[in-house]
Design a protein around this motif. Structure first.
Motif, PDB file in Angstrom:
ATOM      1  N   GLY A 253      11.031  16.194  31.012  1.00 50.46           N
ATOM      2  CA  GLY A 253      12.399  15.982  30.549  1.00 50.46           C
ATOM      3  C   GLY A 253      12.442  15.714  29.065  1.00 50.46           C
ATOM      4  O   GLY A 253      11.400  15.682  28.390  1.00 50.46           O
ATOM      5  N   SER A 254      13.638  15.500  28.538  1.00 50.15           N
ATOM      6  CA  SER A 254      13.795  15.280  27.104  1.00 50.15           C
ATOM      7  C   SER A 254      15.013  14.419  26.838  1.00 50.15           C
ATOM      8  O   SER A 254      15.876  14.229  27.706  1.00 50.15           O
ATOM      9  N   ALA A 255      15.061  13.897  25.605  1.00 45.76           N
ATOM     10  CA  ALA A 255      16.205  13.096  25.171  1.00 45.76           C
ATOM     11  C   ALA A 255      16.225  13.047  23.660  1.00 45.76           C
ATOM     12  O   ALA A 255      15.188  13.208  23.000  1.00 45.76           O
ATOM     13  N   ARG A 283      14.463  15.101  18.938  1.00 46.45           N
ATOM     14  CA  ARG A 283      14.391  15.340  20.380  1.00 46.45           C
ATOM     15  C   ARG A 283      12.945  15.231  20.821  1.00 46.45           C
ATOM     16  O   ARG A 283      12.080  15.940  20.315  1.00 46.45           O
ATOM     17  N   THR A 285      10.414  15.688  23.969  1.00 45.51           N
ATOM     18  CA  THR A 285      10.226  16.321  25.267  1.00 45.51           C
ATOM     19  C   THR A 285       8.835  15.953  25.767  1.00 45.51           C
ATOM     20  O   THR A 285       7.851  16.118  25.046  1.00 45.51           O
ATOM     21  N   TRP A 291       9.414  10.709  37.911  1.00 48.77           N
ATOM     22  CA  TRP A 291      10.588  10.536  37.059  1.00 48.77           C
ATOM     23  C   TRP A 291      10.672   9.110  36.535  1.00 48.77           C
ATOM     24  O   TRP A 291      11.072   8.884  35.379  1.00 48.77           O
ATOM     25  N   ASP A 307      21.845  12.408  25.270  1.00 46.67           N
ATOM     26  CA  ASP A 307      21.615  13.807  25.644  1.00 46.67           C
ATOM     27  C   ASP A 307      20.357  13.938  26.502  1.00 46.67           C
ATOM     28  O   ASP A 307      19.443  14.720  26.207  1.00 46.67           O
ATOM     29  N   ILE A 308      20.299  13.155  27.569  1.00 47.75           N
ATOM     30  CA  ILE A 308      19.118  13.060  28.439  1.00 47.75           C
ATOM     31  C   ILE A 308      19.151  14.178  29.474  1.00 47.75           C
ATOM     32  O   ILE A 308      20.142  14.366  30.179  1.00 47.75           O
ATOM     33  N   GLU A 309      18.076  14.914  29.573  1.00 51.28           N
ATOM     34  CA  GLU A 309      17.951  16.010  30.530  1.00 51.28           C
ATOM     35  C   GLU A 309      16.592  15.946  31.223  1.00 51.28           C
ATOM     36  O   GLU A 309      15.613  15.540  30.616  1.00 51.28           O
ATOM     37  N   PRO A 310      16.519  16.316  32.510  1.00 54.88           N
ATOM     38  CA  PRO A 310      17.576  16.791  33.406  1.00 54.88           C
ATOM     39  C   PRO A 310      18.235  15.632  34.145  1.00 54.88           C
ATOM     40  O   PRO A 310      17.984  14.455  33.827  1.00 54.88           O
ATOM     41  N   ALA A 311      19.022  15.964  35.171  1.00 52.56           N
ATOM     42  CA  ALA A 311      19.748  14.941  35.931  1.00 52.56           C
ATOM     43  C   ALA A 311      18.786  13.971  36.614  1.00 52.56           C
ATOM     44  O   ALA A 311      19.088  12.783  36.742  1.00 52.56           O
ATOM     45  N   ARG A 314      17.985  11.184  34.301  1.00 51.48           N
ATOM     46  CA  ARG A 314      19.103  10.241  34.156  1.00 51.48           C
ATOM     47  C   ARG A 314      19.162   9.313  35.370  1.00 51.48           C
ATOM     48  O   ARG A 314      19.374   8.105  35.234  1.00 51.48           O
TER      49      ARG A 314
END
Length: 332
Positions: A253-255, A283, A285, A291, A307-311, A314
């Motif tokens: 994921g990334s943020a 950013r 990654t 998770w 802008d955190i991805e993916p769901a 989060r």
């Protein structure tokens, strides 16, 4: 009765003289006081041992002025093995662990260790044969695959001779052929990096060595420049676009992190990537085995994240917040 110098016997004196030669063999300039402290003898004994080495044909230079002392002349050649016990252990560890970062060298390193042990006196050899080293991966480590030893030989030789190199590099969006002035090799987070100046773009580069392939030698020389930050290690650690790529993990994921890219690049785990966003954000990654583990890694930066991805990432952050709130409630 023969009076031996400080140490009590000719054997002890000879061993001490060899240790002095070994200490000077590192190439540093050391004062008589520093040598006496390392050997545990008087200044007079140090000077006597230096005279002994000179009589045996070793070129021991006396350096005068500030920072002066004694050093081994460049023309001097040490005997094949002049190791004390600590150096013997260091050599054994290095030769047993080098295959974890260099490929195609396991057999050569084993033969080198065997040759070294044969040339050592029994007392030193015991220290190298008393242990073996096995490398195992820890999941908190993010090493790259061992690099081809031949590439290190070619690039290292170009650095030593100050020769311009031409390489094919796959660390860019598209493979590219680059002309570089190679300055230093840095190993960080089990990855090899080349610190080089690229004349065509007038900029310094930190590049993954495992992503470059040297072409035919150019034979052209260059003058060394001052490396940014005055230190190649600091430059590599603070360069975000150093050719790293995302390691494959079960969860990735990334943020956007509210910190400058050079700061995040310095502390990001191996196998992650950092992209410049603004002067105060970037950013990040990265990946992890869960998770929750990925969320925890993000939180170590102690900065705002958006802008955190993916769901799934989060949701993991929400779950961590719930667990922390519940833990604090119970603690009070």
């Amino acid at each position: 009765m023969t009076a031996f110098p400080e140490g009590g016997s000719m054997a002890v004196t000879s061993a001490r003289t060899l240790r002095l030669l070994s200490i000077l063999g590192i190439g540093a300039t050391l004062t008589a006081e520093e040598l006496a402290e390392r050997l545990g003898v008087s200044l007079r004994t140090v000077r006597r041992d230096i005279d002994t080495l000179r009589e045996l044909g070793y070129e021991i230079e006396a350096v005068r002025g500030v920072g002066g002392g004694y050093r081994l002349g460049r023309a001097t050649r040490l005997p094949p093995v002049v190791f004390d016990e600590d150096q013997a252990v260091a050599a054994a560890v290095a030769l047993q662990t080098v295959p974890t970062i260099l490929s195609g060298i396991r057999e050569n390193s084993a033969r080198a260790l065997a040759t070294l042990q044969q040339a050592m006196p029994a007392r030193s050899r015991i220290h190298t044969e008393s242990f073996s080293v096995s490398a195992a991966r820890n999941y908190w480590e993010f090493p790259a695959a061992p690099i081809d030893a031949e590439i290190i030989r070619v690039v290292g030789g170009a650095i030593n001779r100050q020769h311009v190199v031409c390489v094919d590099y796959t660390g860019e969006d598209e493979p590219a052929t680059l002309t570089l002035e190679p300055h230093d090799l840095v190993v960080w987070a089990a990855r090899w990096y080349l610190v080089a100046f690229e004349p065509d773009t007038d900029r310094w580069r930190a590049m993954r060595v495992d992503r470059l392939e040297p072409r035919m030698p150019t034979g052209r020389t260059f003058d060394r420049r001052d490396v940014p930050h005055g230190d190649p290690v600091a430059f590599v650690m603070s360069t975000h676009d150093r050719g790293d790529t995302l390691t494959e993990w079960p969860c990735c994921g990334s943020a956007l992190v509210a910190l400058p890219a050079p700061i995040v690049a310095r502390f990001a785990p191996g196998g992650s990537t950092v992209e410049h966003d603004t002067d105060s954000s970037c950013r990040l990654t990265l990946g992890a085995w869960s998770w929750a583990g990925l969320a925890g890694l993000l939180l170590t930066f102690d900065a705002d994240i958006t802008d955190i991805e993916p769901a799934e990432l989060r949701q993991a952050l929400r779950s961590l917040r719930t667990r922390i709130d519940e833990g604090l409630r119970r603690a009070t």
